[in-house]
Design an enzyme around this catalytic site. Sequence first.
Site, PDB file in Angstrom:
ATOM      1  N   SER A  93      -7.368  46.544  49.920  1.00  0.00           N
ATOM      2  CA  SER A  93      -8.107  47.017  49.480  1.00  0.00           C
ATOM      3  C   SER A  93      -9.406  46.008  48.554  1.00  0.00           C
ATOM      4  O   SER A  93      -9.560  45.152  49.351  1.00  0.00           O
ATOM      5  CB  SER A  93      -7.163  47.844  47.994  1.00  0.00           C
ATOM      6  OG  SER A  93      -7.936  49.310  47.449  1.00  0.00           O
ATOM      7  N   ASP A 194      -7.949  58.202  53.719  1.00  0.00           N
ATOM      8  CA  ASP A 194      -7.008  57.233  52.999  1.00  0.00           C
ATOM      9  C   ASP A 194      -8.315  57.783  51.344  1.00  0.00           C
ATOM     10  O   ASP A 194      -8.710  58.301  51.748  1.00  0.00           O
ATOM     11  CB  ASP A 194      -8.117  55.950  53.443  1.00  0.00           C
ATOM     12  CG  ASP A 194      -8.238  54.907  52.202  1.00  0.00           C
ATOM     13  OD1 ASP A 194      -7.810  55.235  50.975  1.00  0.00           O
ATOM     14  OD2 ASP A 194      -7.861  53.493  51.617  1.00  0.00           O
ATOM     15  N   HIS A 224      -4.065  54.791  52.098  1.00  0.00           N
ATOM     16  CA  HIS A 224      -4.281  54.232  51.793  1.00  0.00           C
ATOM     17  C   HIS A 224      -3.849  52.723  51.284  1.00  0.00           C
ATOM     18  O   HIS A 224      -3.930  51.941  51.865  1.00  0.00           O
ATOM     19  CB  HIS A 224      -4.998  53.735  50.445  1.00  0.00           C
ATOM     20  CG  HIS A 224      -5.803  52.372  49.640  1.00  0.00           C
ATOM     21  ND1 HIS A 224      -6.693  52.268  50.032  1.00  0.00           N
ATOM     22  CD2 HIS A 224      -5.332  52.312  48.428  1.00  0.00           C
ATOM     23  CE1 HIS A 224      -7.481  51.394  49.265  1.00  0.00           C
ATOM     24  NE2 HIS A 224      -6.559  50.865  48.173  1.00  0.00           N
TER      25      HIS A 224
END
Length: 272
Positions: A93, A194, A224
Amino acid sequence: MPVLPGAEPYRHEGGETGVLLCHGFTGSPQPLRPWAEHHAERGLTVSLPLLPGHGTRWEDMQLTGWQDWYAEVDRELRSLRERCARVFVCGLSMGGALALRLAAKHGDGVSGVVVVNPANKVHGLAAHALPVLRHLVPTTKGITSDIRKEGGVEVGYDRVPSHAAHSLRAFLRLVDKELPQVTQPLLLLHSTRDHVVPPVDSARVLGRVSSRDVREVLLEQSYHVATLDNDADLIFEESHAFIGRLSASPGGAGEEATAAPAKQQEGTATGG
């Protein structure tokens, strides 16, 4: 301020190949710990730091910004480079954005990049209002634990500090401009579903980097936080193979794995 259980940084002294793992926004090292341990067990030197303002309480994060988060991983990279012949940077991320900026800034000092669901932009109409919103609304709903696997839990904050979100938006815009400076081999793994970072962010990264050696892997069974999800083993195996292929030693990362059993006791979790 005490660190949340499970959010401690992790380090392991292994062979001449180093791996730096960067965690995500409002998260902690915990979702990347299995990934770090997988590489440590195979003889790699591993560093998984806790970013400033993370892993304690969201109020602490209000006092930090992207400069603090990036400075921490930059220090860790420089330390690994002093001890290792080659270093790879990895991230989940926002950690993916941190890894990409390290690659852009350090050039040959980074041997390769592995990113999982890398963030490239703060999405939504509220993103444009952050410069004002951060002064009116201190926090918004948290974004942790987007995991498909039953029982999966991410250690992180249940609130997103608005000041930090504003800083994240500025950082991602900066990294986007720097992506053409990324020339190292790149392994990008992203989930097809996601709820935090849409697949368009991964497409943007792939379209803007200057890397010629690029591999894209779809994670079809994860959301995610894929490093704690159904595709975790795939991420670990693909990244280790990527590092092994690019390693300058005759046996690649696999050669260093022969020393792993003797060094396993050296892997430690260090509190912040």
